[in-house]
Design an enzyme around this catalytic site. Structure first.
Site, mmCIF file in Angstrom:
data_model
loop_
_atom_site.group_PDB
_atom_site.id
_atom_site.type_symbol
_atom_site.label_atom_id
_atom_site.label_comp_id
_atom_site.label_asym_id
_atom_site.label_seq_id
_atom_site.Cartn_x
_atom_site.Cartn_y
_atom_site.Cartn_z
ATOM 1 C CD GLU A 195 -3.207 -1.018 1.986
ATOM 2 O OE1 GLU A 195 -3.249 -0.114 2.848
ATOM 3 O OE2 GLU A 195 -4.127 -1.839 1.825
ATOM 4 C CD GLU A 225 -3.757 -5.915 3.056
ATOM 5 O OE1 GLU A 225 -4.628 -5.179 3.574
ATOM 6 O OE2 GLU A 225 -2.533 -5.710 3.165
HETATM 7 O O1 AHR Z 1 -5.433 -5.675 7.007
HETATM 8 C C1 AHR Z 1 -5.373 -4.494 7.707
HETATM 9 C C2 AHR Z 1 -4.682 -3.389 6.934
HETATM 10 O O2 AHR Z 1 -5.443 -3.043 5.823
HETATM 11 C C3 AHR Z 1 -3.339 -3.717 6.339
HETATM 12 O O3 AHR Z 1 -2.306 -3.556 7.251
HETATM 13 C C4 AHR Z 1 -3.197 -2.706 5.247
HETATM 14 O O4 AHR Z 1 -2.381 -3.175 4.200
HETATM 15 C C5 AHR Z 1 -4.637 -2.459 4.830
HETATM 16 O O5 AHR Z 1 -4.923 -1.122 4.760
#
Ligand code: AHR
Length: 501
Positions: free
Chosen positions: A173, A303
């Site tokens: 990110e 994610e």
């Molecule tokens: O999964 C929680 C958070 O969500 C992670 O650390 C980040 O990559 C995303 O914003």
């Protein structure tokens, strides 16, 4: 009758086991307490890893695990987490609750966890606050089988042979918590850092993953791909994969909604937002196609999952949430989408493995509970390493508000190495069952077995009632003129395994 059409002779692509991957971050009680309790714990463990959790994850066939973050990854300095435990640095976990991180779980422990689980390791490097040298040395430490400063250090720390490092991400990110960068800037940094992620082994290449977009940020994808593909020679943008992060968040960020106390309207909003994944994959793929004409770069959805308000009374920085039938639907829908896009989606990692966001496992001290999401993964495991086949299901729109209507059914179908046709179906309707007529083209069905996970939309498992929501055998499937006939109950996820003559 609703028609489900399957053509097992029309193969559409290989379903990587990694489409059912997982993610574990140094966040809340995911690592500490959830996976790792330390060798001195009263909780049964092997080398510090919880036996109950490891056993459950092995049964579910966890194929790959991403670590150490998330946002934590871009502040993680790997040398803090090696050597004698008592000498490891104590740091502050600035992202997640400002708690003390004593680095008891580091590279050796992660690789040991993967060994016990029998899964592939996916390590996320630090580009946001780490140096090129630091990243390069980490890879050398993990993978070099020879004499070098980092390989020697690994040996001193008790691991003679290198590990196999299957996947490595260059930052997380980086458009946000990983440095708030602009896409061209990140693209250039990616080119530089990834150059020094060396392949030391002759037997395999590390699959390198660049930081991709946040949900619908198509501009990020476009600019990162453009930057990385410029003058890249035969190196397909110096990357093997590009990540995509997308969470299902039913409400606004400051009031996302409860994981268990929600109404039907919110249920449908959640499912509608989940289905956006389809649009995201299609949209980002179209942009990737512009640069990666040979389709050599995988889309890595590393994610995804539901993000609700934390459970009342728990640390807001720990992201601990319950998990209901609604989560099971969200998992089933997403996994069906990933299967159907297996030509481009090469890995997907639900967030997160234990005790954080949409987990497959929750723990409370020595107690452990498998969530409805766990049972979905356990049903879908038969798709791993199978071939996607053509399928189609007739749908109608269901829901309450006009703008949040969703198709009632989703499906995906694969043919596995043992000759079974695996059909996974989700019924999104909160209150309506459907009679299904399954037509398998040019196929002689020999036998069929099925499992079902269903209930009221808010149903969930607790430590006192751990088996309220579990996958049960479903025997009401009949064979009529070679077709499958059954009724799929409301709010359910189903698996059918068909054996042919
Ligand atoms: O999964 C929680 C958070 O969500 C992670 O650390 C980040 O990559 C995303 O914003």
């Amino acid at each position: 009758m609703t028609r489900l059409f399957i053509n097992p002779n029309h193969r559409l692509g290989h379903i990587n086991p990694e489409l059912q991957g997982h993610f574990s971050e140094h966040l809340g009680r995911c690592i500490y307490g959830g996976l790792f309790v330390g060798e001195d714990s009263d909780i049964p463990n092997v080398n510090g890893m919880r036996c109950d959790v490891v056993e459950a994850l092995k049964e579910m066939k966890i194929p790959v695990l991403r670590w150490p973050g998330g946002c934590f990854a871009d502040e993680y300095h790997w040398k803090d987490g090696i050597g004698k435990k008592e000498e490891r640095k104590t740091i502050v976990n600035t992202h997640w609750g400002g708690v003390v991180e004593n680095n008891c779980f580091g590279t050796h422990e992660f690789m040991e966890l993967c060994r016990q689980l029998g899964c592939k390791p996916y390590v996320n490097g630090n580009l946001g606050s780490g140096t090129v040298r630091e990243m390069s040395e980490w890879v050398e430490y993990m993978t070099f089988d020879g004499i070098s400063p980092m390989a020697d250090l690994r040996k001193e720390n008790g691991h003679e042979k290198p590990w196999k490092l299957d996947y490595f991400a260059v930052g997380n990110e980086n458009w946000g918590c990983g440095g708030n960068m602009l896409p061209e800037y990140y693209g250039n940094l990616y080119r530089r850092y990834s150059t020094y992620v060396r392949n030391y082994s002759k037997d395999y290449s590390i699959y390198k993953i660049a930081c991709g977009p946040n949900a619908g940020d198509f501009d990020w994808t476009d600019k990162v791909m453009k930057t990385c593909f410029e003058k890249c020679g035969p190196n397909h943008g110096f990357m093997d994969g590009l990540s995509l992060h997308y969470y299902t968040v039913p409400g606004p960020w400051d009031h996302k909604g409860s994981a268990t106390d929600f109404d039907e309207a919110s249920y449908y909003v959640t499912l509608k937002k989940t289905l956006y994944m389809e649009e995201l994959i299609t949209g980002h793929t179209a942009i990737m196609d512009k640069y990666d004409k040979k389709h050599e770069v995988g889309l890595i959805v590393d994610e995804w999952g539901n993000w609700f308000d934390v459970e009342p009374g728990t640390n807001p920085g720990f992201l601990y949430q319950q998990n209901s039938i609604r989560d099971a639907l969200v998992a089933g829908i997403n996994l069906n989408i990933f299967n159907k896009h297996c030509d481009r989606v090469k890995m997907a990692n639900i967030a997160q493995l234990v005790n954080v966001l949409q987990s497959v496992i929750l723990t409370d001290g020595p107690r452990m509970v498998k969530t409805p999401t766990y049972h979905v993964f356990n049903m879908y495991k038969y798709h791993q390493d199978a071939e996607l086949v053509e399928s189609y299901v007739e749908t109608e729109l269901v829901g309450i508000d006009e703008e949040n209507k969703v198709p009632n059914l989703t499906e995906s179908v694969s043919l596995d190495k043992d000759g079974y046709i695996n059909i996974t179906l989700t019924n999104l309707s909160a209150d309506k069952s459907y009679d299904i007529n399954g037509v398998l083209v040019e196929t002689c069905v020999d036998s069929v077995s099925a499992k079902i996970l269903s209930g009221k939309i808010n149903d969930h498992n607790t430590f006192d009632d751990p088996d309220k929501v579990v996958a049960k055998d479903f025997t009401n499937v009949s064979l009529k003129n070679g077709n499958l006939e059954f009724t799929i109950p409301a709010a359910s996820v189903m698996l059918l395994r068909v054996h042919t003559k």
